[in-house]
Design a protein around this motif. Structure first.
Motif, PDB file in Angstrom:
ATOM      1  N   LEU A 335       0.851  -1.181   0.000  1.00 11.07           N
ATOM      2  CA  LEU A 335       0.000   0.000   0.000  1.00 11.07           C
ATOM      3  C   LEU A 335       0.887   1.231   0.000  1.00 11.07           C
ATOM      4  O   LEU A 335       1.525   1.550   1.007  1.00 11.07           O
ATOM      5  N   LEU A 336       0.963   1.892  -1.139  1.00 14.16           N
ATOM      6  CA  LEU A 336       1.866   3.023  -1.323  1.00 14.16           C
ATOM      7  C   LEU A 336       1.110   4.322  -1.060  1.00 14.16           C
ATOM      8  O   LEU A 336       0.250   4.729  -1.851  1.00 14.16           O
ATOM      9  N   PHE A 337       1.427   4.982   0.042  1.00 13.67           N
ATOM     10  CA  PHE A 337       0.817   6.272   0.381  1.00 13.67           C
ATOM     11  C   PHE A 337       1.696   7.381  -0.187  1.00 13.67           C
ATOM     12  O   PHE A 337       2.822   7.597   0.275  1.00 13.67           O
ATOM     13  N   LEU A 356       7.263  -2.707  -9.464  1.00 10.76           N
ATOM     14  CA  LEU A 356       6.734  -3.160  -8.169  1.00 10.76           C
ATOM     15  C   LEU A 356       5.484  -4.010  -8.373  1.00 10.76           C
ATOM     16  O   LEU A 356       5.299  -5.039  -7.703  1.00 10.76           O
ATOM     17  N   ALA A 357       4.611  -3.580  -9.297  1.00 11.76           N
ATOM     18  CA  ALA A 357       3.367  -4.313  -9.545  1.00 11.76           C
ATOM     19  C   ALA A 357       3.611  -5.663 -10.196  1.00 11.76           C
ATOM     20  O   ALA A 357       2.763  -6.551 -10.123  1.00 11.76           O
ATOM     21  N   LYS A 358       4.766  -5.829 -10.822  1.00 14.51           N
ATOM     22  CA  LYS A 358       5.085  -7.108 -11.455  1.00 14.51           C
ATOM     23  C   LYS A 358       5.341  -8.196 -10.416  1.00 14.51           C
ATOM     24  O   LYS A 358       4.973  -9.368 -10.623  1.00 14.51           O
ATOM     25  N   ASP A 359       5.976  -7.826  -9.317  1.00 10.41           N
ATOM     26  CA  ASP A 359       6.332  -8.806  -8.288  1.00 10.41           C
ATOM     27  C   ASP A 359       5.353  -8.848  -7.121  1.00 10.41           C
ATOM     28  O   ASP A 359       5.349  -9.803  -6.345  1.00 10.41           O
ATOM     29  N   HIS A 360       4.553  -7.791  -6.955  1.00 11.59           N
ATOM     30  CA  HIS A 360       3.666  -7.696  -5.803  1.00 11.59           C
ATOM     31  C   HIS A 360       2.309  -7.159  -6.255  1.00 11.59           C
ATOM     32  O   HIS A 360       2.150  -6.697  -7.392  1.00 11.59           O
ATOM     33  N   LEU A 361       1.351  -7.198  -5.347  1.00 11.03           N
ATOM     34  CA  LEU A 361       0.071  -6.542  -5.583  1.00 11.03           C
ATOM     35  C   LEU A 361       0.200  -5.113  -5.056  1.00 11.03           C
ATOM     36  O   LEU A 361       0.271  -4.894  -3.842  1.00 11.03           O
ATOM     37  N   LEU A 362       0.234  -4.146  -5.973  1.00 12.46           N
ATOM     38  CA  LEU A 362       0.505  -2.749  -5.615  1.00 12.46           C
ATOM     39  C   LEU A 362      -0.795  -1.962  -5.569  1.00 12.46           C
ATOM     40  O   LEU A 362      -1.586  -2.000  -6.525  1.00 12.46           O
ATOM     41  N   LEU A 406      -2.896   4.273 -14.387  1.00 11.42           N
ATOM     42  CA  LEU A 406      -2.373   3.220 -13.519  1.00 11.42           C
ATOM     43  C   LEU A 406      -3.179   1.936 -13.679  1.00 11.42           C
ATOM     44  O   LEU A 406      -2.618   0.831 -13.637  1.00 11.42           O
ATOM     45  N   ALA A 407      -4.490   2.056 -13.881  1.00 12.04           N
ATOM     46  CA  ALA A 407      -5.335   0.876 -14.061  1.00 12.04           C
ATOM     47  C   ALA A 407      -4.972   0.112 -15.331  1.00 12.04           C
ATOM     48  O   ALA A 407      -5.142  -1.112 -15.395  1.00 12.04           O
ATOM     49  N   ILE A 411      -2.467  -1.722 -11.903  1.00 14.40           N
ATOM     50  CA  ILE A 411      -2.125  -1.164 -10.592  1.00 14.40           C
ATOM     51  C   ILE A 411      -3.396  -0.651  -9.931  1.00 14.40           C
ATOM     52  O   ILE A 411      -4.107   0.187 -10.491  1.00 14.40           O
ATOM     53  N   GLN A 412      -3.700  -1.163  -8.747  1.00 13.95           N
ATOM     54  CA  GLN A 412      -4.866  -0.723  -7.999  1.00 13.95           C
ATOM     55  C   GLN A 412      -4.634   0.693  -7.472  1.00 13.95           C
ATOM     56  O   GLN A 412      -3.501   1.069  -7.134  1.00 13.95           O
TER      57      GLN A 412
END
Length: 438
Positions: A335-337, A356-362, A406-407, A411-412
Motif C-alpha cells: 500500500l503506497l501512500f 513493483l506491480a510485477k512482483d507484488h500486488l501494488l 495506472l489501471a 495497478i490498484q
C-alpha cells in the motif's frame, strides 16, 4: 473601588461633612482587606498542607489528530465557599491562550473540570503548571496556587482511531465508520474441517460423501466443508515522506493522515491473521520493519511511525524499488501512500511502479484536493471565478487520468479525500482479500 474612594475624598474637600464618612468607609475597606488576606493566606492544619488542591490528569500519551480528554481535579480545603479561576498552561504547540475555567466550590467540596485537546503534530509536548486563583466570598484578593509543573507527554499516531476500528471490527460494526460489507467471491483454498450443517451455511459446501457416511436412521445429518481465510499474507505500508506529503489539511499534514491510516490498517491486517510491516522513504529509504504478526508487532509499528518526519526533498522511487526487491522477497500487498498532482509527475515514476506491480500486488493511494473540489462546487459569479474554475477543472481531470493510466497496467488505486483515507483504505484491503488477490 479605589477610584471611588479617591472621588469621595476629593468631594470631601468641597463638603467637609463627607470627610468623616470617607475615613470610616476607607477604614472598613482596609479592615475587609486584612480579613480577606487572613482568610486566604492563613496556614492550614497538619493534615491539609495547602488549603486548596488541584491536579491535572493527562494520559501518558496523546493521540495525534484526535480529541484527547483531560481533566482537572479541584478540592476546596477551606472552611468556607470559594470562587476559583483555573488557567492551565498547555503546550505551545496548541497555540491557545484562552484556556480559562471558572468554578465555585463549597466547603470540602471537590469538582472535576473536563476538556479536550487535539494535537496535530507527533512528538513530545510539555505541559506547564495548573494555576488556580482562589477568591473568598469578599472577593477583594486572589491567592494563586500552582500544581503539576513539568509534565511531558508524547503524541503518538492515532491509536484512538485504531482502537475504534478494532472495537467495531470485533463487534462487526465497521459500517458505522464507512467500511462497506464485502461479499466474499468464492472460497479460499485452505481447507479447515468437516462439520455439521447449520442454518445459514452455503449449501454449495455440502460434503455429500461425509453426509452419506454419517447418515442417521432417524434423519440425515448434513456435513459441510469449512474453509478458513488464507492467513499470514504480508501487508506492507509504504509511506512517502517527500515534499508532496507536506501539504496540510485541517491541521494535519498528508504524512500524518498516511501514518494514522497505516496504523489502523496494520491492526486490521493482524486481526485478519495477516502479517503487517512498514517501509518509509523519501530521497532515500528510511526504516523497514519486516512484516510479522507476533504479539509485539503493533508496538513496533507504533514506535516506527512515531518517529517519522516529512522531508523537503524529491522522492526517489528507484531507491524504493531497489530496497523492496532486495528485502521483500515474498509476494505481498504493498500500500503506497503518496501524492501525484499531475500526470507527468506520475509518469516519471511509472516505470518503478510497474516493476513493483510485477512482483507484488501494488495499491497506490493518493489524495484529492478538497479545497479545489469546494471551489469547483461553487457557482461561478464573475470572470475571475470562471477562470479559477477552468484551471481547477484541469487539475481535477489530471487526477482522474492518473487513476485510469495506472489501471491500464493493473495497478490498484485509491483517490480519496484526507478525512476519508482510513475508511477507504480498509475497504480496499477487505475487498482485495475477499477477491482472493492476496
Amino acid at each position: 473601588m479605589l477610584v471611588g474612594f479617591v472621588l469621595l475624598f476629593v468631594a470631601a474637600y468641597a463638603l467637609p461633612l463627607l470627610f468623616p464618612l470617607a475615613k470610616l468607609a476607607f477604614f472598613v475597606f482596609l479592615s475587609a482587606i486584612v480579613i480577606d488576606a487572613w482568610l486566604l493566606f492563613r496556614p492550614g492544619n497538619v493534615r491539609d498542607k495547602l488549603p486548596f488542591f488541584a491536579r491535572r490528569d493527562v494520559p501518558d500519551r496523546l493521540s495525534n489528530g484526535d480529541n484527547n480528554p483531560l481533566t482537572i481535579y479541584l478540592e476546596n480545603r477551606y472552611n468556607f465557599q470559594v470562587d476559583v479561576e483555573v488557567v492551565d498552561e498547555i503546550p505551545f504547540q496548541f497555540q491557545r491562550r484562552d484556556l480559562l475555567f471558572r468554578a465555585r466550590l463549597n466547603t470540602r467540596e471537590t469538582q472535576t473540570i473536563r476538556y479536550e485537546l487535539r494535537p496535530t503534530r507527533r512528538g513530545e509536548y510539555s505541559f506547564g503548571a495548573v494555576n488556580v486563583f482562589v477568591l473568598t466570598p469578599l472577593g477583594l484578593l486572589k491567592r494563586r496556587f500552582q500544581f503539576g509543573q513539568g509534565k511531558i507527554v508524547a503524541v503518538y499516531p492515532s491509536f484512538l482511531q485504531m482502537r475504534q476500528y478494532e472495537l467495531l471490527a470485533a463487534t462487526n460494526r465497521l459500517n458505522e465508520v464507512g467500511v462497506k460489507r464485502i461479499r466474499r467471491l468464492g472460497h479460499s483454498m485452505e481447507f479447515e474441517q468437516v462439520r455439521p450443517y447449520t442454518t445459514g451455511d452455503d449449501v454449495r459446501t455440502i460434503n455429500w460423501k461425509a453426509t452419506a457416511r454419517r447418515s442417521d436412521p432417524r434423519g440425515t445429518s448434513l456435513q459441510i466443508n469449512a474453509y478458513q481465510d488464507e492467513r499470514s499474507q504480508p501487508v506492507y505500508c509504504l509511506i512517502d515522506k517527500g515534499r508532496v506529503m507536506r501539504s496540510p489539511f485541517e491541521g494535519l499534514t498528508l504524512l500524518d493522515y498516511a501514518i494514522n491510516a497505516s496504523l489502523v490498517l496494520s491492526n486490521i491486517a493482524l486481526l485478519k491473521q495477516d502479517r503487517a510491516g512498514i517501509l518509509t522513504f523519501s530521497d532515500h529509504v528510511g526504516q523497514l520493519l519486516p512484516a510479522d504478526r507476533r504479539s509485539g508487532q503493533m508496538l513496533k509499528i507504533m514506535n516506527v511511525l512515531y518517529r517519522q518526519k516529512t522531508r523537503f526533498l524529491e522522492t526517489d522511487y528507484e531507491s524504493l524499488y531497489a530496497n523492496v526487491r532486495t528485502h521483500i522477497r515474498q509476494r505481498s500487498l504493498l500500500l503506497l501512500f503518496t501524492n501525484f498532482e499531475t500526470v507527468s509527475g506520475m509518469q516519471r515514476q511509472l516505470p518503478y511502479l510497474r516493476r513493483l506491480a510485477k512482483d507484488h500486488l501494488l495499491l497506490v493511494i493518493f489524495f484529492e484536493n478538497t479545497e479545489l473540489r469546494a471551489l469547483l462546487d461553487q457557482p461561478a459569479r464573475d470572470t475571475e471565478t470562471i477562470y479559477l474554475k477552468t484551471i481547477g477543472e484541469k487539475f481535477a481531470y489530471e487526477k482522474k487520468q492518473i487513476v485510469k493510466e495506472l489501471a491500464q497496467y493493473g495497478i490498484q488505486t485509491i483517490l480519496t479525500a484526507p478525512q476519508n483515507l482510513t475508511a477507504n483504505t480498509v475497504n480496499k484491503y477487505l475487498e482485495l482479500k475477499a477477491r482472493g488477490l492476496i
